[in-house]
Design a protein around this motif. Structure first.
Motif, PDB file in Angstrom:
ATOM      1  N   UNK A 176       0.778  -1.079   0.010  1.00  0.00           N
ATOM      2  CA  UNK A 176       0.067   0.206   0.048  1.00  0.00           C
ATOM      3  C   UNK A 176       0.834   1.156   0.021  1.00  0.00           C
ATOM      4  N   UNK A 177       1.803   1.270   0.737  1.00  0.00           N
ATOM      5  CA  UNK A 177       2.935   2.473   0.701  1.00  0.00           C
ATOM      6  C   UNK A 177       3.600   2.501  -0.450  1.00  0.00           C
ATOM      7  N   UNK A 178       3.851   1.411  -1.360  1.00  0.00           N
ATOM      8  CA  UNK A 178       4.486   1.459  -2.531  1.00  0.00           C
ATOM      9  C   UNK A 178       3.409   2.026  -3.679  1.00  0.00           C
ATOM     10  N   UNK A 179       2.320   1.569  -3.362  1.00  0.00           N
ATOM     11  CA  UNK A 179       1.258   2.208  -4.405  1.00  0.00           C
ATOM     12  C   UNK A 179       1.144   3.417  -4.286  1.00  0.00           C
ATOM     13  N   UNK A 180       0.693   4.065  -2.818  1.00  0.00           N
ATOM     14  CA  UNK A 180       0.796   5.295  -2.739  1.00  0.00           C
ATOM     15  C   UNK A 180       1.930   6.311  -3.388  1.00  0.00           C
ATOM     16  N   UNK A 181       3.100   5.796  -3.013  1.00  0.00           N
ATOM     17  CA  UNK A 181       4.434   6.390  -3.596  1.00  0.00           C
ATOM     18  C   UNK A 181       4.267   6.631  -5.053  1.00  0.00           C
ATOM     19  N   UNK A 182       3.758   5.447  -5.550  1.00  0.00           N
ATOM     20  CA  UNK A 182       3.985   5.370  -7.045  1.00  0.00           C
ATOM     21  C   UNK A 182       2.806   6.418  -7.789  1.00  0.00           C
ATOM     22  N   UNK A 183       1.652   6.362  -6.864  1.00  0.00           N
ATOM     23  CA  UNK A 183       0.523   7.339  -7.315  1.00  0.00           C
ATOM     24  C   UNK A 183       0.932   8.819  -7.169  1.00  0.00           C
ATOM     25  N   UNK A 184       1.636   8.985  -6.186  1.00  0.00           N
ATOM     26  CA  UNK A 184       2.420  10.336  -6.170  1.00  0.00           C
ATOM     27  C   UNK A 184       3.175  10.714  -7.214  1.00  0.00           C
ATOM     28  N   UNK A 185       3.885   9.764  -7.569  1.00  0.00           N
ATOM     29  CA  UNK A 185       4.968   9.954  -8.918  1.00  0.00           C
ATOM     30  C   UNK A 185       3.908  10.204 -10.064  1.00  0.00           C
ATOM     31  N   UNK A 186       3.098   9.353 -10.315  1.00  0.00           N
ATOM     32  CA  UNK A 186       2.571   9.457 -11.686  1.00  0.00           C
ATOM     33  C   UNK A 186       1.635  10.686 -11.572  1.00  0.00           C
ATOM     34  N   UNK A 187       1.213  11.240 -10.276  1.00  0.00           N
ATOM     35  CA  UNK A 187       0.391  12.509 -10.563  1.00  0.00           C
ATOM     36  C   UNK A 187       1.320  13.488 -10.889  1.00  0.00           C
ATOM     37  N   UNK A 188       2.554  13.662 -10.090  1.00  0.00           N
ATOM     38  CA  UNK A 188       3.643  14.715 -10.447  1.00  0.00           C
ATOM     39  C   UNK A 188       3.983  14.679 -11.980  1.00  0.00           C
ATOM     40  N   UNK A 189       4.016  13.502 -12.522  1.00  0.00           N
ATOM     41  CA  UNK A 189       4.417  13.304 -13.975  1.00  0.00           C
ATOM     42  C   UNK A 189       3.357  13.919 -14.799  1.00  0.00           C
ATOM     43  N   UNK A 190       2.068  13.315 -14.308  1.00  0.00           N
ATOM     44  CA  UNK A 190       0.922  14.067 -15.176  1.00  0.00           C
ATOM     45  C   UNK A 190       0.720  15.367 -14.967  1.00  0.00           C
ATOM     46  N   UNK A 191       0.720  16.256 -14.047  1.00  0.00           N
ATOM     47  CA  UNK A 191       1.050  17.504 -13.834  1.00  0.00           C
ATOM     48  C   UNK A 191       1.875  18.351 -14.705  1.00  0.00           C
ATOM     49  N   UNK A 192       3.326  17.767 -14.814  1.00  0.00           N
ATOM     50  CA  UNK A 192       4.106  18.271 -15.627  1.00  0.00           C
ATOM     51  C   UNK A 192       4.017  17.922 -17.239  1.00  0.00           C
ATOM     52  N   UNK A 193       3.372  16.852 -17.506  1.00  0.00           N
ATOM     53  CA  UNK A 193       3.532  16.383 -18.925  1.00  0.00           C
ATOM     54  C   UNK A 193       1.910  16.043 -19.208  1.00  0.00           C
ATOM     55  N   UNK A 194       1.774  17.032 -20.358  1.00  0.00           N
ATOM     56  CA  UNK A 194       0.125  16.874 -20.921  1.00  0.00           C
ATOM     57  C   UNK A 194      -0.078  15.573 -21.582  1.00  0.00           C
ATOM     58  N   UNK A 195       0.939  14.925 -22.244  1.00  0.00           N
ATOM     59  CA  UNK A 195       0.809  13.656 -22.845  1.00  0.00           C
ATOM     60  C   UNK A 195       0.656  12.473 -21.652  1.00  0.00           C
TER      61      UNK A 195
END
Length: 156
Positions: free
Chosen positions: A38-57
């Motif tokens: 669950x911790x790894x999933x939360x960390x990965x979600x935060x990473x994906x969210x940060x990437x999605x905010x920076x990169x429109x693609x």
């Protein structure tokens, strides 16, 4: 019940208790692994969210990731609930097995104490009898020695 039957029961219950403890350890390790997941999933979600905010693609595929993330979170949560229920169940079984084991151990200790006391009582009886016999012999020997050393009685 034969003398060793209770000792065999004690040994069997100790083994069963050890097996329950091993089972509990497995469930606790699995619970820790699920928590880590669950911790790894939360960390990965935060990473994906940060990437999605920076990169429109990347934002275009973020929805699929969120769907996957929610599914994984639900599976981890369900597994955690199930594992925690098993942990509670195994702890109850351990408690009951320990209680049963202690009952047998206490009963065996009491039997051993009674057996020891009975053996000591019998040994005391034997030693008392030996002492009485030796005392009688000593008195008899003293009486014989006194008769032999006594002056002869005058005859009338």
């Amino acid at each position: 019940m034969a003398k060793n039957d209770l000792k065999n029961l004690i040994r069997l219950h100790k083994w069963q208790l050890d097996e329950k403890r091993k089972e509990l350890g497995q469930h606790l390790r699995f619970e820790a692994a699920l928590s880590k997941r669950k911790e790894l999933l939360a960390r990965r979600y935060a990473e994906e969210d940060a990437v999605a905010k920076e990169n429109p693609a990347a934002a275009l595929t973020f929805g699929l990731f969120v769907d996957w993330y929610i599914k994984e979170q639900r599976q981890a949560d369900a597994a955690l609930v199930e594992t925690r229920a098993k942990i509670v169940q195994v702890r109850d079984e351990i408690y009951e097995a320990f209680r049963t084991l202690k009952t047998y151990e206490i009963t065996q200790d009491n039997r051993d104490k009674r057996e020891k006391a009975e053996l000591e009582r019998k040994m005391r009886q034997v030693l008392d009898e030996i002492g009485l016999t030796l005392n009688r012999r000593l008195k008899l020997e003293e009486a014989q020695a006194a008769r032999e050393n006594a002056p002869p009685k005058p005859e009338n």
